[in-house]
Design a protein around this motif. Structure first.
Motif, PDB file in Angstrom:
ATOM      1  N   ALA A 126     -65.551-104.532 -24.925  1.00 50.53           N
ATOM      2  CA  ALA A 126     -64.748-103.993 -26.021  1.00 50.53           C
ATOM      3  C   ALA A 126     -63.261-104.244 -25.788  1.00 50.53           C
ATOM      4  O   ALA A 126     -62.512-104.544 -26.743  1.00 50.53           O
ATOM      5  N   ASP A 127     -62.808-104.136 -24.547  1.00 47.89           N
ATOM      6  CA  ASP A 127     -61.396-104.398 -24.252  1.00 47.89           C
ATOM      7  C   ASP A 127     -61.047-105.857 -24.504  1.00 47.89           C
ATOM      8  O   ASP A 127     -59.983-106.178 -25.058  1.00 47.89           O
ATOM      9  N   VAL A 128     -61.921-106.756 -24.077  1.00 45.56           N
ATOM     10  CA  VAL A 128     -61.679-108.182 -24.322  1.00 45.56           C
ATOM     11  C   VAL A 128     -61.700-108.475 -25.824  1.00 45.56           C
ATOM     12  O   VAL A 128     -60.861-109.224 -26.349  1.00 45.56           O
ATOM     13  N   ALA A 129     -62.662-107.864 -26.521  1.00 48.54           N
ATOM     14  CA  ALA A 129     -62.722-108.059 -27.971  1.00 48.54           C
ATOM     15  C   ALA A 129     -61.463-107.526 -28.644  1.00 48.54           C
ATOM     16  O   ALA A 129     -60.946-108.119 -29.608  1.00 48.54           O
ATOM     17  N   GLY A 130     -60.943-106.403 -28.147  1.00 51.26           N
ATOM     18  CA  GLY A 130     -59.711-105.866 -28.713  1.00 51.26           C
ATOM     19  C   GLY A 130     -58.538-106.791 -28.486  1.00 51.26           C
ATOM     20  O   GLY A 130     -57.680-106.958 -29.378  1.00 51.26           O
ATOM     21  N   TRP A 160     -49.577-106.467 -24.230  1.00 51.64           N
ATOM     22  CA  TRP A 160     -50.772-107.269 -24.561  1.00 51.64           C
ATOM     23  C   TRP A 160     -51.195-108.002 -23.282  1.00 51.64           C
ATOM     24  O   TRP A 160     -50.346-108.364 -22.463  1.00 51.64           O
ATOM     25  N   PRO A 161     -52.476-108.247 -23.000  1.00 55.56           N
ATOM     26  CA  PRO A 161     -53.633-108.155 -23.907  1.00 55.56           C
ATOM     27  C   PRO A 161     -54.264-106.759 -23.988  1.00 55.56           C
ATOM     28  O   PRO A 161     -55.151-106.542 -24.806  1.00 55.56           O
ATOM     29  N   PHE A 162     -53.851-105.841 -23.142  1.00 61.43           N
ATOM     30  CA  PHE A 162     -54.503-104.529 -23.119  1.00 61.43           C
ATOM     31  C   PHE A 162     -53.445-103.450 -23.326  1.00 61.43           C
ATOM     32  O   PHE A 162     -52.585-103.248 -22.453  1.00 61.43           O
ATOM     33  N   ASN A 203     -58.169-111.305 -17.334  1.00 60.82           N
ATOM     34  CA  ASN A 203     -56.759-110.998 -17.546  1.00 60.82           C
ATOM     35  C   ASN A 203     -55.904-112.267 -17.470  1.00 60.82           C
ATOM     36  O   ASN A 203     -55.024-112.508 -18.313  1.00 60.82           O
ATOM     37  N   VAL A 204     -56.165-113.090 -16.449  1.00 62.25           N
ATOM     38  CA  VAL A 204     -55.405-114.333 -16.296  1.00 62.25           C
ATOM     39  C   VAL A 204     -55.748-115.314 -17.416  1.00 62.25           C
ATOM     40  O   VAL A 204     -54.869-115.990 -17.974  1.00 62.25           O
ATOM     41  N   ALA A 205     -57.023-115.416 -17.766  1.00 63.94           N
ATOM     42  CA  ALA A 205     -57.430-116.351 -18.823  1.00 63.94           C
ATOM     43  C   ALA A 205     -56.779-115.997 -20.155  1.00 63.94           C
ATOM     44  O   ALA A 205     -56.317-116.888 -20.907  1.00 63.94           O
ATOM     45  N   LEU A 206     -56.720-114.715 -20.483  1.00 60.28           N
ATOM     46  CA  LEU A 206     -56.081-114.309 -21.730  1.00 60.28           C
ATOM     47  C   LEU A 206     -54.582-114.580 -21.708  1.00 60.28           C
ATOM     48  O   LEU A 206     -53.956-114.750 -22.766  1.00 60.28           O
ATOM     49  N   GLY A 207     -54.011-114.612 -20.495  1.00 64.61           N
ATOM     50  CA  GLY A 207     -52.582-114.889 -20.407  1.00 64.61           C
ATOM     51  C   GLY A 207     -52.194-116.256 -20.938  1.00 64.61           C
ATOM     52  O   GLY A 207     -51.050-116.459 -21.374  1.00 64.61           O
ATOM     53  N   PHE A 208     -53.120-117.206 -20.931  1.00 63.44           N
ATOM     54  CA  PHE A 208     -52.805-118.553 -21.423  1.00 63.44           C
ATOM     55  C   PHE A 208     -52.681-118.619 -22.943  1.00 63.44           C
ATOM     56  O   PHE A 208     -52.154-119.587 -23.482  1.00 63.44           O
ATOM     57  N   VAL A 209     -53.196-117.586 -23.638  1.00 65.97           N
ATOM     58  CA  VAL A 209     -53.096-117.575 -25.103  1.00 65.97           C
ATOM     59  C   VAL A 209     -52.223-116.420 -25.574  1.00 65.97           C
ATOM     60  O   VAL A 209     -52.334-115.987 -26.730  1.00 65.97           O
ATOM     61  N   ALA A 210     -51.380-115.902 -24.691  1.00 69.09           N
ATOM     62  CA  ALA A 210     -50.524-114.774 -25.048  1.00 69.09           C
ATOM     63  C   ALA A 210     -49.569-115.179 -26.168  1.00 69.09           C
ATOM     64  O   ALA A 210     -48.900-116.216 -26.091  1.00 69.09           O
ATOM     65  N   PRO A 211     -49.470-114.369 -27.214  1.00 69.25           N
ATOM     66  CA  PRO A 211     -48.613-114.748 -28.350  1.00 69.25           C
ATOM     67  C   PRO A 211     -47.120-114.686 -28.046  1.00 69.25           C
ATOM     68  O   PRO A 211     -46.330-115.393 -28.658  1.00 69.25           O
ATOM     69  N   HIS A 212     -46.684-113.861 -27.098  1.00 71.75           N
ATOM     70  CA  HIS A 212     -45.260-113.719 -26.790  1.00 71.75           C
ATOM     71  C   HIS A 212     -44.965-114.018 -25.317  1.00 71.75           C
ATOM     72  O   HIS A 212     -44.002-113.504 -24.753  1.00 71.75           O
ATOM     73  N   GLY A 213     -45.828-114.783 -24.683  1.00 70.73           N
ATOM     74  CA  GLY A 213     -45.648-115.069 -23.267  1.00 70.73           C
ATOM     75  C   GLY A 213     -46.358-114.037 -22.400  1.00 70.73           C
ATOM     76  O   GLY A 213     -46.672-112.936 -22.848  1.00 70.73           O
ATOM     77  N   GLY A 267     -48.342-107.779 -17.987  1.00 71.46           N
ATOM     78  CA  GLY A 267     -49.665-108.103 -18.473  1.00 71.46           C
ATOM     79  C   GLY A 267     -50.741-107.963 -17.413  1.00 71.46           C
ATOM     80  O   GLY A 267     -51.936-107.928 -17.735  1.00 71.46           O
ATOM     81  N   LEU A 268     -50.349-107.885 -16.121  1.00 75.53           N
ATOM     82  CA  LEU A 268     -51.304-107.770 -15.027  1.00 75.53           C
ATOM     83  C   LEU A 268     -51.583-106.313 -14.636  1.00 75.53           C
ATOM     84  O   LEU A 268     -52.290-106.061 -13.659  1.00 75.53           O
ATOM     85  N   LEU A 269     -50.993-105.360 -15.384  1.00 79.63           N
ATOM     86  CA  LEU A 269     -51.227-103.955 -15.054  1.00 79.63           C
ATOM     87  C   LEU A 269     -52.721-103.613 -15.103  1.00 79.63           C
ATOM     88  O   LEU A 269     -53.219-102.806 -14.308  1.00 79.63           O
ATOM     89  N   PHE A 270     -53.416-104.202 -16.050  1.00 79.30           N
ATOM     90  CA  PHE A 270     -54.852-103.962 -16.207  1.00 79.30           C
ATOM     91  C   PHE A 270     -55.591-104.292 -14.915  1.00 79.30           C
ATOM     92  O   PHE A 270     -56.438-103.521 -14.441  1.00 79.30           O
ATOM     93  N   THR A 271     -55.247-105.446 -14.324  1.00 84.35           N
ATOM     94  CA  THR A 271     -55.911-105.876 -13.090  1.00 84.35           C
ATOM     95  C   THR A 271     -55.447-105.065 -11.889  1.00 84.35           C
ATOM     96  O   THR A 271     -56.255-104.635 -11.056  1.00 84.35           O
TER      97      THR A 271
END
Length: 406
Positions: A83-87, A102-104, A139-149, A154-158
């Motif tokens: 659900a988090d990834v889908a969000g 973002w992403p979380f 977390n790292v994979a989603l970083g490559f498609v981050a809309p604002h960098g 962004g690594l707080l989740f990990t």
């Protein structure tokens, strides 16, 4: 065996002794669920711009499984993680401000950290490592498609998820170590009690071997010498005495073969004649020299050897307990018989002052185990326990009927 056959797993902290600790995981999960569910809907719609239906579906999928995490944290993680990834992917379809995380979003991080703590309290190290690796990889994979960098925030989740996994795992392992120590102490105590009981039985068997061997030897000698001591015995009587001697000798040899193994080479002291009622006075004198005032009422009755030996051992253990646990306490020892049974009574009062350092930490009751076993084998009774004034009483009653000892 399937999980249905095994039954549902216990809740987190279900083995705690205090009720509030057992209820704590449910309370935390309920608070997180109630707090995060509306918060997630509001933040995703008002701040990020998602539609109400999508935000509501994501909020339910991300917050509701936290209640399941109390019992099945790994299964709850599968749902929340997806659900988090889908969000995160859903947020790529809307235009939100660069200042927003973002992403979380923060509420997803809070729920995920609580879930990781529950995982750490339940799962093994390997599972926790795989969970963290999956978290870091996504977390790292989603970083490559981050809309604002993609930055450190962004690594707080990990990072926070890993800290929660590590903390929960450490608490879980500490709890397991303590549980195993308690189990081992319980097993060791039971084994010590069992070993003491077996040793006492072996000693009783050796002592009975001595008593029975003595009587059998007397029978053998008397039967062998009857023909020389008694004149004019008929041939059939002589033959009867010879048969008695042969039977007694055979029985004695068989008994020695069966019970002789109980004598080891180190037990030299037990090869001496066994003590009886006449030796109890020596015990009392020795204890008096150790600083314990003892009053002794002796008994000169002629009792079977096994009865006298049992009385001696009971007094010996009772006086030893007085010296260990109540040094200086006034003590009365009495031995009496009424024609049917021998009564042994050892009563001590409280010590004059509590010992600064007890000679033995934490009584195990092994002496009482030995006394009870000895009296039970003689079909007697033992009454032992503390007195209201702080003293202790040991009372044994041993039957004198010969059938128990010959």
């Amino acid at each position: 065996m399937t999980s249905a056959e095994e039954g549902p797993p216990p809740a987190l902290l279900a083995g705690a002794s205090r009720r509030w600790v057992r209820l704590l995981p449910w309370a935390v999960a309920f608070v997180l669920c109630v707090a995060l569910l509306p918060t997630t809907i509001v933040v995703l719609t008002a701040d990020y711009g998602l539609t109400g239906g999508v935000a509501g579906g994501l909020a339910v999928a991300q917050a509701a499984p936290l209640l399941l995490a109390v019992v099945r944290p790994l299964q709850a993680w599968y749902v929340v993680f997806v659900a988090d990834v889908a969000g995160a992917l859903a947020l790529l379809t809307v235009d939100f401000q660069e200042r927003l995380l973002w992403p979380f979003p923060p509420m997803e991080i809070v729920g995920y950290v609580g879930l990781c703590l529950a995982l750490g309290l339940r799962e093994r190290r390997r599972t926790l490592l795989l969970v963290w690796l999956a978290t870091a990889a996504v977390n790292v994979a989603l970083g490559f498609v981050a809309p604002h960098g993609f930055g450190a925030m962004g690594l707080l989740f990990t990072i926070l998820g890993g800290v929660a996994l590590l903390l929960g795992g450490a608490l879980h392992e500490r709890s397991e170590v303590q549980r195993r120590l308690v189990e081992q102490e319980t097993i060791s105590e039971a084994e010590r009690g069992r070993r003491t009981l077996l040793e006492e039985r072996a000693r009783i068997a050796r002592e009975l071997h001595d008593v029975v061997a003595h009587h059998m030897s007397v029978i053998t000698v008397q039967a062998d010498t009857a023909a020389y001591r008694l004149d004019g015995l008929p041939p059939d009587v002589r033959e009867e005495f010879t048969s008695i001697a042969a039977t007694a000798r055979e029985s004695l040899g068989e008994m020695r073969r069966l019970l002789g193994v109980l004598r080891n080479e180190e037990a030299h002291g037990e090869l001496a004649p066994q003590p009886g009622l006449t030796r109890i006075g020596q015990l009392v004198e020795a204890v008096a020299k150790a600083g314990v005032p003892v009053e002794f009422a002796p008994c000169d009755a002629d009792v079977p050897e096994a009865v006298g030996l049992s009385a001696y051992r009971i007094v010996q253990e009772a006086l030893a307990n007085v010296v260990r646990h109540a040094p200086g306490a006034p003590t009365q020892v009495s031995v009496s018989e009424d024609g049917e049974r021998l009564t042994v009574l050892v009563v001590n009062g409280p010590p004059p002052e509590p010992p600064a350092a007890p000679l033995e930490e934490g009584g195990t009751g092994h002496g009482l185990i030995g006394m009870r076993e000895r009296v039970r084998l003689a079909d007697g009774t033992l009454d032992a326990g503390p007195l209201p004034d702080g003293g202790f009483r040991v009372a044994a009653r041993i039957p004198l009927t010969e059938r128990h000892f010959t």
